[in-house]
Design a protein around this motif. Structure first.
Motif, PDB file in Angstrom:
ATOM      1  N   UNK A 543       0.835  -1.194   0.000  1.00 37.06           N
ATOM      2  CA  UNK A 543       0.000   0.000   0.000  1.00 37.06           C
ATOM      3  C   UNK A 543       0.875   1.251   0.000  1.00 37.06           C
ATOM      4  N   UNK A 544       0.345   2.337  -0.518  1.00 34.49           N
ATOM      5  CA  UNK A 544       1.125   3.559  -0.672  1.00 34.49           C
ATOM      6  C   UNK A 544       1.551   4.157   0.668  1.00 34.49           C
ATOM      7  N   UNK A 545       0.759   3.973   1.707  1.00 38.11           N
ATOM      8  CA  UNK A 545       1.099   4.530   3.016  1.00 38.11           C
ATOM      9  C   UNK A 545       2.026   3.619   3.815  1.00 38.11           C
ATOM     10  N   UNK A 546       2.400   2.507   3.205  1.00 35.30           N
ATOM     11  CA  UNK A 546       3.352   1.565   3.813  1.00 35.30           C
ATOM     12  C   UNK A 546       2.878   1.074   5.181  1.00 35.30           C
ATOM     13  N   UNK A 547       1.574   0.889   5.330  1.00 30.71           N
ATOM     14  CA  UNK A 547       1.055   0.326   6.566  1.00 30.71           C
ATOM     15  C   UNK A 547       1.307  -1.173   6.646  1.00 30.71           C
ATOM     16  N   UNK A 548       1.293  -1.804   5.494  1.00 31.49           N
ATOM     17  CA  UNK A 548       1.563  -3.234   5.409  1.00 31.49           C
ATOM     18  C   UNK A 548       2.981  -3.442   4.883  1.00 31.49           C
ATOM     19  N   UNK A 549       3.672  -4.398   5.430  1.00 28.10           N
ATOM     20  CA  UNK A 549       4.999  -4.769   4.939  1.00 28.10           C
ATOM     21  C   UNK A 549       5.096  -6.289   4.910  1.00 28.10           C
TER      22      UNK A 549
END
Length: 898
Positions: A543-549
């Protein structure tokens, strides 16, 4: 001092052409500093809020220097460095800002976080135990959640790999547990603790501390029949300051610890009438420890910093080895010391490259003095008496470590490479079993009538009946074996290990990184040269907000051969020392041949072409950032090795397996051997295997003003060969849980801010029990190893015993019961610490004085944490607990800082 901690906080917005920087500004007590001014070299400014937090959403470039300043505090500079699009977290403690230095930090925090990294902040470190042994135990517990033996956890102090002891807690600046375990910088992938110590300060600071644990507050050992008034006290000081302002600083610290503990003997022996009777003894076990450290930090210029440090650790213990089935006479006193001299040079080469060079030399010594010089006496499953087999052990070791590491950034690439080497010079004085050792393991013997005369029939007796007959000179009263080693006790060995590594972390896309690494290792004595170990990694934020890695890693690792194996091979090579084992000897004159006695010699050797053991590992993680700085993570890892070390008697008698028949040890010893008669050849081989998986779930919160918490649940499933097989010719049942493996566990580390400025820190852990191996107590197949297992039985009968795992019989050769089938009781620890710090002169920021008080308890629930159970089936008490860890302890402490 500037602490640079790479915490798992993701970018709140995309920053494809730069890095995001955030963090906290604190004073020396760990309290936040609101209103601090932070500025980048490019002119971007920020002010810390009421919680001491600051942030730069996107700073152009991959490397930047920031400056922090606040009224009454020293200024601090820090260099943040990371991959484009990554996040760097900097925690700055201004009051102890030392020599102004630019430090480069890896900002790709997700790569570390996916490996299950735990980073302890200043408040969490304050709440950890002051005692170095308790501190190490709690850190080992955190490290073991990644899978692996807690006792095998490696400790790195200021980047030095050859660290065996903990520094004083007061000298610790930061702690990282299990950082990027797949980096080629490291030879092994599990259980690692990295400690960074504090440099000197630009103003004079110091501290005095005292901790006392009075016996009136402490609980009694659960296996003691009398009170065990254990006590503990510890006192220390530290001092730091400038020698030449902004150029040369110093820091010194010293601690003294005095422990009055007790070991509990919980055995069974014979009374004066030769009747079986319990023996419970409370044996004093005093411990005296002092640790000290001194450090100089020198800045030759803005980019060249050198640290010279010296540390010492000296530990004296009495009645060591006593407890459970081991009587006081079989114990020993010990003196263990380690002195370390280390040189660290950090060189900043431009804005994108840092080189660290380390040179360390260690002096280590272990000395033991036995409580008795009599022959060792072991009655399997009942007691161990006589003198310890180690006798006057005196080992000296000198270690030379040289490391050179480079971190560089070029465009979208972060490159790490370096060289590591350790050479050990060991001078071992090892008179093992020079005093002789009797073993009464039980087995076949003549049946006796009420008058003590043979009936002409054969029966199976246990070790205590065999010992009783020996004392009364009755038939069947010969010991199972008598062992004696003679020759030169001095064993000098030298072992060298050298490694080269390189790694490239490449930013392929704004939210996708790939890692490629390679490690090469060689070892001299025993020689092993062709060890290339590749490592790979992938990190993706969908995701663009980098909440998931999402991360995945794979790699080959290598397990070093330790100097301990080399010493054993050199010691019992048949020339330096000769070990003789007499079966069915005369008790009292064991070397005088009698009818039925057989002498067998033993020697050790390496197998041809022995090499380092390769280990293949794979790991995958999914990390989610939640509101209010909560982080959740699920991880899975799997792997195994296929050439692990084993010790196999390659000249064992060729004895067939059997169940239901009384074993005949004499016939077994007279059976054909493949090489030569009457000789055991113990060969160190590379034919073992292990495999397993780790499942873990973690929740973290380290950003709340009111609390911080790190909670982990994990489950393990491993299988391996025992290091020494039950039989050379049969692998039946020889795959089971490793000795260190608990099936899982829960660990919680937290700090809670209470009213009236009280802080409550706690560590809770609940773990399943360790496995244990059930044995018969004797050597039925004649291979010289007393690790024979029983067989399962279907119905009660002679030599059939009831166990927690069903009926088992000792009438067997190469038994069918699997290796490590037993499980000890679980372990529960709750260790709270309540602290209150008073600032004595809050208006004088440059010369803060604080006074802290704390109350700490270990095992506050007073749970009986069993450490040893009876493992000998013929004792009739298999699985029964015989020793436990410390009961509840309460400590009161105070600390004055100026």
């Amino acid at each position: 001092m500037i602490l640079l901690l790479s915490l798992p906080i993701r970018a709140q917005q995309t920053c494809s052409n730069g890095i995001r920087i955030d963090g906290v500004v604190t004073d020396p007590t760990g309290a936040v500093i609101p209103g601090a001014q932070i500025q980048t070299v490019g002119g971007e400014k920020a002010i810390s809020d009421s919680d001491g937090r600051y942030g730069f959403p996107c700073v152009a470039g991959a490397s930047v220097v920031i400056t922090a300043q606040a009224d009454g505090f020293s200024n601090g500079n820090a260099r943040a460095h990371g991959q484009l699009g990554s996040t760097v977290h900097l925690t700055i403690q201004l009051a102890v800002a030392s020599v102004q230095q630019d430090v480069q930090v890896n900002g790709d925090t997700a790569i570390e976080d996916r490996a299950g990294t735990t980073i302890l902040n200043a408040k969490q470190i304050q709440q950890l135990p002051d005692d170095p042994d308790d501190l190490l135990r709690e850190l080992q517990m955190l490290a073991s959640s990644g899978g692996g033996d807690p006792m095998a956890t490696s400790v790195l102090v200021d980047g030095f790999q050859n660290s065996n002891v903990m520094p004083p807690k007061s000298s610790i600046a930061s702690i990282r547990v299990n950082p990027d375990s797949f980096s080629p910088e490291f030879q092994w992938h599990r259980s690692r603790i990295e400690i960074t110590t504090k440099p000197g300060a630009d103003k004079f600071h110091g501290a005095l501390s005292l901790t006392d644990s009075n016996s009136a507050f402490n609980a009694t050992n659960p296996f003691s029949t009398t009170s065990t008034p254990a006590g503990r006290r510890r006192y220390g000081f530290e001092l730091t300051g400038p020698i030449r302002p902004k150029r040369l600083d110093f820091a010194i610290a010293a601690e003294r610890r005095e422990i009055d503990e007790f070991n509990i003997v919980n055995a069974r022996t014979l009374d004066s009438s030769y009747r079986l009777t319990p023996l419970n003894q409370t044996v004093s076990a005093p411990q005296r420890l002092w640790i000290g450290s001194a450090r100089l930090d020198s800045q030759l210029n803005q980019n060249d910093i050198t640290t010279l440090s010296w540390s010492a650790n000296v530990n004296d213990q009495g009645n060591e080895g006593v407890g459970g089935l081991v009587l006081q006479e079989a114990g020993y006193s010990s003196n263990v010391s380690e002195y370390d001299l280390r040189l660290l040079n950090t060189l900043t080469l431009g804005t994108n490259t840092v080189q660290e060079t380390r040179v360390g030399f260690s002096w280590k010594r272990t000395r033991q003095n036995p409580n008795s010089n009599a022959p060792n006496l072991q009655v399997a499953g009942y007691f161990t008496g006589g003198g310890t087999t180690s006798q006057n052990l005196n080992n000296r070791e000198r270690d030379l470590e040289v490391d050179d590491d480079v971190i560089a950034t070029r465009g979208k690439h972060q490159i790490n490479f370096g060289l590591q080497s350790i050479t050990s010079f060991v001078h071992s004085y090892d008179p093992n079993t020079f005093n002789g050792a009797y073993v009464f393991g039980g087995g076949s013997a003549p049946a006796l009538n009420s008058n003590g005369n043979s009936t002409g029939q054969t029966t199976n007796i246990d070790g205590i009946e065999q010992y009783r007959r020996a004392l009364l000179d009755l038939p069947g009263g010969t010991p199972t074996t008598y062992g004696l080693t003679a020759g030169n006790p001095v064993v000098p060995v030298t072992q060298s290990q050298v490694s080269l590594y390189g790694q490239d972390v490449m930013k392929v896309l704004p939210r996708l990184s790939l890692t490629f690494g390679l490690r090469y290792q060689l070892e001299v004595h025993p020689s092993s040269y062709f060890n290339f170990r590749p490592r790979f990694g992938l990190l993706w934020s969908p995701d663009k907000r980098a909440k998931w890695t999402i991360g995945a890693q794979a790699g080959l690792f290598t397990i070093w051969d330790t100097p301990a194996n080399l010493i054993e091979v050199e010691r019992l090579n048949g020339r330096r020392q000769l070990q003789t084992m007499v079966y069915s000897p005369n008790y009292g004159a064991p070397l005088v041949p009698i009818a039925g006695s057989i002498q067998v010699s033993t020697r050790n050797q390496f197998s041809p072409g022995i090499s380092q053991s390769p280990d293949l590992q794979f790991a995958a993680t999914v990390t989610r950032e939640f509101p209010h700085h909560w982080t959740g993570q699920l991880s899975y890892s799997f792997g195994g090795d296929w050439r692990s070390s084993r010790i196999v008697n390659i000249n064992s008698p060729e004895v067939a397996s059997s169940v239901g028949m009384i074993p005949d040890p004499t016939s077994a010893l007279l059976a054909p051997r493949p090489v030569a008669p009457n000789e055991n050849i113990l060969q160190y081989q590379n034919y073992g295997h292990s495999r397993g998986a780790v499942y873990a779930a973690t929740a973290k919160q380290n950003s709340s003003k009111r609390f911080s918490v790190n909670a982990t649940f994990w489950y393990l499933d491993f299988k391996e060969n025992p290091q020494t097989p039950q039989s050379t010719y049969s692998a039946q049942g020889d795959s089971g849980r490793p000795d260190w493996m608990r099936k899982g566990g829960v660990s919680v580390l937290g700090v809670l801010q209470l009213p009236y400025k009280l802080e409550l820190g706690t560590q809770f852990s609940a773990l399943p029990g360790l496995p244990y191996n059930i044995t018969t107590g004797t050597d039925a197949n004649g291979d010289g190893n007393f690790n024979d297992r029983p067989s399962s039985a279907s119905a009660p009968g002679p030599s059939v015993y009831n166990s927690p795992y069903g009926l088992m019989t000792t009438n067997t050769v190469n038994g069918t019961v699997p290796y490590n089938v037993g499980t000890m009781p679980g372990v529960i620890n709750l260790d709270p610490n309540l602290r209150r710090t008073f600032v004595l002169n809050p208006k004088d920021k440059d010369h803060l004085k604080t006074l802290s008080f704390n109350v700490r308890s270990s095992n506050v629930l007073n749970h009986t944490n069993v450490t040893t159970v009876n493992t000998v089936l013929s004792s009739g008490a298999v699985g029964q607990p015989i020793a436990a860890g410390p009961a509840r302890r309460l400590e009161l402490g105070t600390r004055f800082e100026f």
